[in-house]
Design an enzyme around this catalytic site. Structure first.
Site, mmCIF file in Angstrom:
data_model
loop_
_atom_site.group_PDB
_atom_site.id
_atom_site.type_symbol
_atom_site.label_atom_id
_atom_site.label_comp_id
_atom_site.label_asym_id
_atom_site.label_seq_id
_atom_site.Cartn_x
_atom_site.Cartn_y
_atom_site.Cartn_z
ATOM 1 N N GLY A 89 40.834 37.603 33.315
ATOM 2 C CA GLY A 89 40.277 38.938 33.483
ATOM 3 C C GLY A 89 39.494 39.075 34.771
ATOM 4 O O GLY A 89 39.205 40.177 35.213
ATOM 5 N N GLN A 90 39.161 37.942 35.394
ATOM 6 C CA GLN A 90 38.297 38.016 36.575
ATOM 7 C C GLN A 90 39.078 38.228 37.869
ATOM 8 O O GLN A 90 38.491 38.438 38.911
ATOM 9 C CB GLN A 90 37.416 36.761 36.663
ATOM 10 C CG GLN A 90 38.053 35.569 37.333
ATOM 11 C CD GLN A 90 39.101 34.871 36.467
ATOM 12 O OE1 GLN A 90 39.605 35.395 35.477
ATOM 13 N NE2 GLN A 90 39.467 33.670 36.848
ATOM 14 N N SER A 112 41.458 36.262 39.654
ATOM 15 C CA SER A 112 41.731 35.239 40.674
ATOM 16 C C SER A 112 43.129 35.387 41.258
ATOM 17 O O SER A 112 43.334 35.189 42.457
ATOM 18 C CB SER A 112 41.576 33.833 40.078
ATOM 19 O OG SER A 112 40.231 33.592 39.767
ATOM 20 N N ALA A 133 32.691 27.060 37.238
ATOM 21 C CA ALA A 133 31.698 26.942 38.307
ATOM 22 C C ALA A 133 31.982 27.924 39.454
ATOM 23 O O ALA A 133 31.632 27.646 40.593
ATOM 24 C CB ALA A 133 31.651 25.496 38.846
ATOM 25 N N THR A 169 37.400 31.480 44.037
ATOM 26 C CA THR A 169 37.566 32.187 45.312
ATOM 27 C C THR A 169 37.704 31.223 46.479
ATOM 28 O O THR A 169 38.644 31.340 47.282
ATOM 29 C CB THR A 169 36.396 33.157 45.530
ATOM 30 O OG1 THR A 169 36.399 34.104 44.471
ATOM 31 C CG2 THR A 169 36.509 33.866 46.855
ATOM 32 N N ALA A 191 34.428 34.948 51.880
ATOM 33 C CA ALA A 191 34.061 35.227 50.494
ATOM 34 C C ALA A 191 33.677 33.961 49.733
ATOM 35 O O ALA A 191 34.133 32.870 50.056
ATOM 36 C CB ALA A 191 35.233 35.900 49.765
ATOM 37 N N GLU A 212 29.743 34.101 37.996
ATOM 38 C CA GLU A 212 28.682 33.594 37.116
ATOM 39 C C GLU A 212 27.315 34.109 37.533
ATOM 40 O O GLU A 212 26.553 34.635 36.710
ATOM 41 C CB GLU A 212 28.680 32.060 37.148
ATOM 42 C CG GLU A 212 29.891 31.460 36.464
ATOM 43 C CD GLU A 212 29.862 29.968 36.582
ATOM 44 O OE1 GLU A 212 29.563 29.305 35.579
ATOM 45 O OE2 GLU A 212 30.116 29.458 37.688
#
Lengths: 164, 759
Positions: free
Chosen positions: B472-473, B475, B513, B517, B712, B717
């Protein structure tokens, strides 16, 4: 001693996304399980199976319902819409398009449920207030988005020009 | 500032269409022909000896195909290297409520559940310990024989001389804080399908873990199957937030069951089981002692950190090691003392949740410093600005901040929130609070290596192969955008694998962690540059120049400064073929940053190539009749290095703030006296619903990290951490009540008000 054996299976008829199905279901089986396991419509999700998260939402006779709480036998003869039935031909439903553009889907697990809750609302009330939008989706949980983009997407389709 | 074609555009995630149409298949949707359904028998006691297990009746139930206990296979201990303490199934003792004792595979779930009831286990109950400070007392029940005072792991990081520094301080403040376990509670429950072929000894595992390559290594050891015979397949993940990283609790029983009967076995947790068994951020007790000069300059920082690791160490040691560096990542302070303890109790073992134990440390530290600043009569923002770290700093844990936007973030957030105007001037029952966080954007554990492939076919279609997890993030979208920018193409010209299959996808340790990115982005860029290099060689020949004079952009390859001298990307691919190269056009890439492992004794080491920061200011309203806290608004300024995709980033920010509000006001996992988890449904564990949707403004500060793709760095987190403390600080600002244990439930607010009025 007499043993009473209850009928454990029944044949029912369902119209799902405009298509007619005859299925044999267990009397204890939920509509969610029938949709997913027998009809291969996996868009409705099992998030909690007790009607608390809304990921299993489908539309029956125009109403958004938690399919995990619907016994399949009680849906006999009903007309059901799942997420798979929204796009017409190659075109996305306006709600789907809005969810795309507003980034209202992240992991996607809750997305079908939200879109169907919103569709049920807008089909009945094309210009809902923010309060009405929230009430329509209050039974749908999302952990990824914080709800802001979801509300914006629904508002955009509702054509409301009201900003927060 | 360089202009980019793709980087910076607000495009929807590349897998969004499959999600809005319901076509996307999570592992929960997978059907393997002939698959059986498994259930796990958990211990009904939090601490007990197993005297006897009899599975005969369960095995005889029609429809049951396999029953497994510790007797059926060699039980290999797993966990931290050198400190392995956990088994797939309990042998002589159970150490937490719900610990796996047996598992059943049957033709359907109902039969499997019925079979569980037929497994006869005799237990001898032992005294239970749940609280971390109780567990450290000499008379406490021993969870593990080898751990004196139930201390399973400890770390000590002492820099300078805090004792001397305290003597020289103008003011010292001490506080104790506590945070319970909170869960990711993502909508998708854990699910695994294990498919073992006894003829070839081949195990295929369908999983929802974000670290399949690492899972493979661990499973090979535990199952006693060669790594060469293990294959892990992982589709899109239905939300993780750290809860689905390298956790074996569902896939191990499924694998053993499949090994026993030679058929595929699926195990999916019910929502109730999710609440009982999810490993997440551990409960932590923190003691802070800070010494300052009267102008607010930090002189000494001390922390005693007690992590409740539960029945097994699991991720407990890693969490506390990272907190060593977290402790002073935000501040310059010459004397630092951090003592971390990882303690066994009869509760769920430690996992991770978005920020791992930084979540716990941050809550205590940011509240503590807010109070310290107030004691000095200082605006906490001024206190932070006075002591804040800057670009170029090396922290006491040797963390190198090659980019650092703390001060810019503070300035942006305070400006946007009207901090100066509102602080101390809001009406009674309204308050404004501030908090900051810093976290890693990478994580060396032996290595921090990511690899990738970029393949180009004869039609010029570009495919990226990356083991990154999309939970969902976004990547996959980030990687796609980077490759598109590098090759001068549109995002639509690139596809990326949806499923990670360890047979085809090169090494990728996974998404944790916030490493995605930088590590995964750079690996993909490295592969894209390899493709570019191969194409440039043939194009240079065609255009009569050298490769270093060429540039890619606008779907063309052209001579720098003379864009009319070009070939289209497609022509370049044709040229590559026609020049006698029939080899598939494949770019290979990798990235392993020049970082260090964390020292096991001190926690020191620059283990991440970059660090991200987040400053958040919350405005709240407290209802003093009901104790209810309403968050009116959150202003957030995040240092992400460079904005690759603002649509995704803003979505991440909104979701993170929502999660932090949940942690602040509603969420906790708590236990009965016997050690049973009390929250077993979404009705008990209150996630924010749409009614808790909160207005937020997010400002992105671009500190342009020298190591990250286009500058970036990963931040998913760090942005989810500080709002919790900002809310607690705002509550104090509103009503003068300081609550030192989350969540800030209404009864705690009312209790605090009563105590305050009594004084």
């Amino acid at each position: 001693m007499m043993v009473i054996k209850l009928a454990t299976k029944e044949q029912i008829e369902l119209t799902v996304n405009g298509q007619f199905y005859e299925v044999v279901v267990k009397t204890t089986e939920s509509l969610l399980d029938v949709l997913r396991n027998q009809l291969g419509l996996t868009g409705a999700k099992k998030g909690c199976n007790v009607g608390e998260c809304g990921a299993c939402t489908v539309i029956i006779d125009g109403m958004a319902v938690r399919s995990c709480l619907v016994l399949a036998v009680t849906a006999n003869g009903k007309s059901i819409t799942t997420i798979e039935g929204l796009a017409e031909g190659g075109d996305l439903h306006p709600l789907q398009e809005a969810f795309l553009q507003y980034g209202a889907t992240q992991c996607g697990f809750c997305t079908p449920g939200f879109i169907l809750s919103a569709k049920a609302l807008l089909d009945e009330n094309p210009s809902p207030s923010d309060e009405e939008i929230k009430r329509a989706i209050e039974g749908n949980l999302c952990r990824c988005t914080g709800y802001t983009s979801i509300i914006e997407a629904i508002r955009a389709v509702a054509g409301s020009s009201k900003k927060k | 500032m360089k202009e980019y074609s793709v980087i910076g555009r607000p495009i929807p995630q590349v897998d969004s269409v499959s999600k809005i149409t319901g076509r996307v298949k999570y592992v929960n949707d997978f059907v393997i022909p002939g698959m059986l359904h498994g259930k796990i028998l958990g211990s009904p006691y939090a601490h007990a000896r197993i005297m006897r297990i009899d599975t005969t009746k369960a095995e005889q139930l029609p429809g049951v195909r396999a029953v497994v206990t510790a007797r059926d296979f060699p039980m290999v201990k797993f966990g931290i290297p050198g400190l392995e303490d956990e088994l797939a199934f309990a042998t002589d003792k159970v150490r937490r409520y719900g610990e796996a004792v047996a598992a059943v595979a049957a033709i359907d779930e109902a039969t499997a559940e019925e079979a569980l009831d037929l497994i006869d286990v005799e237990y001898k109950e032992l005294p239970v310990v749940l609280d971390v400070e109780e567990a450290m007392k000499p008379e406490a029940p021993k969870v593990h024989e080898h751990a004196k005072n139930n201390i399973g792991f400890e770390v000590h990081h002492h820099i300078g001389n805090v004792e001397q520094a305290f003597k020289e301080s103008d003011y010292i403040r001490e506080d104790r804080f506590e945070t319970p376990m909170a869960l990711g509670a993502s909508l998708g429950p854990r699910c695994s399908i294990a498919d073992y072929d006894p003829i070839s000894n081949q195990m295929t595992l369908y999983t929802d873990d974000v670290r399949p390559h690492l899972q493979l290594l661990g499973l090979a050891r535990i199952l006693g199957i060669s790594e060469k015979k293990l294959r892990v397949i992982r589709p899109i993940v239905a939300g993780s937030f750290g809860n689905k990283g390298l956790i074996y609790e569902v896939c191990l029983p499924a694998a053993f069951l499949s090994m026993k009967c030679g058929q595929p076995v699926r195990i999916e947790r019910t929502r109730e089981e999710e609440f009982v068994h999810t490993r997440s951020v551990q409960p932590v007790v923190t003691y802070f002692k800070t010494g300052v000069k009267k102008d607010g300059t930090l002189v000494a920082m001390e922390c005693r950190h007690l992590g409740n690791s539960g029945a097994y160490l699991a991720m407990g040691p890693r969490a506390v090691l990272i907190n060593v560096g977290v402790f002073d990542v935000l501040f310059r302070c010459p004397n630092v003392k951090f003592d971390g303890y990882v303690i066994y109790t009869n509760t769920i073992p430690c996992g991770a949740l978005r920020g791992i134990s930084n979540r716990a440390l941050n809550f205590g530290q940011q509240c503590h410093l807010d109070m310290l600043a107030r004691d000095l009569g200082m605006d906490v923002v001024d206190f932070f600005l006075k002591n804040a770290r800057q670009k170029g700093d090396i922290t006491s844990a040797r963390w190198k901040l090659d980019s650092c936007g703390i001060k810019e973030c503070i300035q942006e957030a305070t400006k946007a929130s009207g901090w100066k105007e509102k602080r101390g001037r809001l009406p009674a029952t309204r308050g404004i609070g501030f908090a900051a966080a810093g976290h890693c954007a990478g994580s060396r554990y032996g290595s921090d290596l990511s690899t990738a492939l970029v393949e180009v076919d004869d039609l010029g279609s570009v495919r990226v192969i990356s083991g990154r997890a999309d939970a969902g993030q976004g990547s996959g979208t980030m990687i796609t955008m980077c490759v598109a920018e590098e090759l001068g193409l549109d995002v639509e010209d690139i596809t990326i694998n949806e499923i990670t299959d360890t047979w085809f996808v090169p090494w990728e340790p996974g998404n944790y962690a916030s490493r995605g990115t930088i590590q995964q982005g750079n690996a993909a860029l490295s592969a894209a540059r390899d493709v570019k290099h191969q194409l440039f060689k043939v194009v240079a020949k065609k255009l009569g120049t050298t490769p270093n004079q060429l540039e890619a952009g606008n779907k063309h390859i052209f001579i720098k400064g003379s864009p009319d001298k070009n070939v289209s990307f497609l022509s370049a691919v044709k040229e590559y073929r026609d020049s006698g190269k029939q080899m598939p056009l494949v770019g290979r890439g990798y990235y392993d940053p020049p970082t260090e492992d964390l020292d096991r004794n001190t926690g020191e080491g620059n283990f991440s190539i970059a660090y991200g920061f987040s400053i958040q200011i919350a405005e709240v309203e407290v209802d003093i009749e009901t104790g209810k806290v309403t968050v009116l608004k959150v202003i957030a300024a995040h240092d992400c290095g460079k904005v690759i995709n603002p649509l995704i980033l803003n979505g991440q920010s909104e979701g993170s703030i929502s999660m932090a509000i949940g942690t602040a006001l509603f969420e906790e996992i708590s236990y009965s006296e016997e050690g049973k988890v009390l929250q077993t449904s979404y009705a008990d564990y209150r996630l924010p619903s749409v009614w808790q949707e909160t207005e937020s403004d997010t400002i992105w500060v671009e500190s342009i990290d020298p190591h990250g793709p286009y500058g970036a760095k990963g931040i998913t987190e760090v942005i989810a951490i500080p709002a919790t403390a900002a809310i607690a600080n705002a509550v104090y600002d509103a009503i003068g009540v300081r609550i030192k244990k989350t969540p800030l439930l209404p009864w705690k607010i009312l209790h605090g008000l009563k105590e305050k009025n009594r004084v």
